[in-house]
Design an enzyme around this catalytic site. Sequence first.
Site, PDB file in Angstrom:
ATOM      1  N   CYS A 245       0.842  -1.173   0.104  1.00 20.82           N
ATOM      2  CA  CYS A 245      -0.071   0.075   0.082  1.00 20.82           C
ATOM      3  C   CYS A 245       0.812   1.134   0.036  1.00 20.82           C
ATOM      4  O   CYS A 245       1.561   1.612  -1.243  1.00 20.82           O
ATOM      5  CB  CYS A 245      -0.922   0.004   1.182  1.00 20.82           C
ATOM      6  SG  CYS A 245      -2.398   1.283   0.832  1.00 20.82           S
TER       7      CYS A 245
ATOM      8  N   HIS B 116      -4.084  -5.050   0.617  1.00 20.72           N
ATOM      9  CA  HIS B 116      -3.684  -5.199   1.998  1.00 20.72           C
ATOM     10  C   HIS B 116      -4.050  -6.847   2.423  1.00 20.72           C
ATOM     11  O   HIS B 116      -4.879  -7.315   2.822  1.00 20.72           O
ATOM     12  CB  HIS B 116      -4.515  -4.587   3.218  1.00 20.72           C
ATOM     13  CG  HIS B 116      -3.971  -3.288   3.033  1.00 20.72           C
ATOM     14  ND1 HIS B 116      -2.865  -2.709   3.982  1.00 20.72           N
ATOM     15  CD2 HIS B 116      -4.211  -2.112   2.688  1.00 20.72           C
ATOM     16  CE1 HIS B 116      -2.660  -1.266   3.884  1.00 20.72           C
ATOM     17  NE2 HIS B 116      -3.465  -1.158   2.925  1.00 20.72           N
TER      18      HIS B 116
ATOM     19  N   GLU C  23      -2.878  -8.359   4.895  1.00 22.98           N
ATOM     20  CA  GLU C  23      -2.744  -8.402   6.149  1.00 22.98           C
ATOM     21  C   GLU C  23      -3.925  -7.474   6.943  1.00 22.98           C
ATOM     22  O   GLU C  23      -4.093  -7.663   8.128  1.00 22.98           O
ATOM     23  CB  GLU C  23      -1.596  -7.728   6.654  1.00 22.98           C
ATOM     24  CG  GLU C  23      -1.558  -6.138   6.946  1.00 22.98           C
ATOM     25  CD  GLU C  23      -1.528  -5.291   5.570  1.00 22.98           C
ATOM     26  OE1 GLU C  23      -0.994  -4.292   5.775  1.00 22.98           O
ATOM     27  OE2 GLU C  23      -1.659  -6.101   4.383  1.00 22.98           O
TER      28      GLU C  23
END
Length: 261
Positions: free
Chosen positions: A134, A234, A236
């Site tokens: 990102c 993302h 995560e």
Amino acid sequence: MPDLALDPTAFVNGVEEASGPLIPVVVSLTFPHMGEVSHRLMSDFTRIAFEAVREAGGRPRLVDSSAATFQSADEVFAGADAILFLGGGDVDGTLYGVDVPPANSYGVDRRADDYCIDLLRESITRDLPTLAICRGSQLLNVACGGTLIPDIEDYGLHRGGPGAPMFLDEEVVLESGSEIARILERTEVTVRSGHHQAVAEVGPALRVTARAHDGVVEGTEHLTASWVLGIQWHPEEPDADTSDRARVFGALVERANQQRD
């Protein structure tokens, strides 16, 4: 109200493989105007990223890009087998030729930007496996001479609108033969996104490896370095596909292990 800051004990303390590769993780524990929502998101994402690196067999080490005193590059890279750059606030537009920030600009920290760009350039010079997520992907492009879209005008594919959750499912098309397509084992993926900035002009040292259906760049890789990847989404994020998360962070640790051989 003072800006909030992440508590590093929430993610730096964890069980890990003692002989695993060492991987510095660069993230700002705070940034200007970090409020409760940003604090919660950053806490969750950072914790999950650290856990994912450990689950893959790596040893993550915090590098705070908002620290009052920065670790030197020699300190950051001492014994490092790879490096990971996480998300955060917007990139300062003056770094890529935009003098007037968009109305919804947030979290800009030029000092952190400069520090991260220096570390990215150093990691490429050292040919160290590098994963940039990102904001990290955007900084990678700027570090390589590219520019950014400061605010995606038609943002519906990339983030939620007013009153809606920021993060949503986004379909991304991966370039056949790219490293990220090899890692994810397909060329069409659904990822978790929540961004309003993105790569615009791609740095000369990079090539595009992923795009959204509206053409916005979602991934890049370095043309000459052994393994340097930028992804706009993302893995995560708490609701991200856990198998794909394991593939992405597992690939970073795998390359880190190869770096040691």
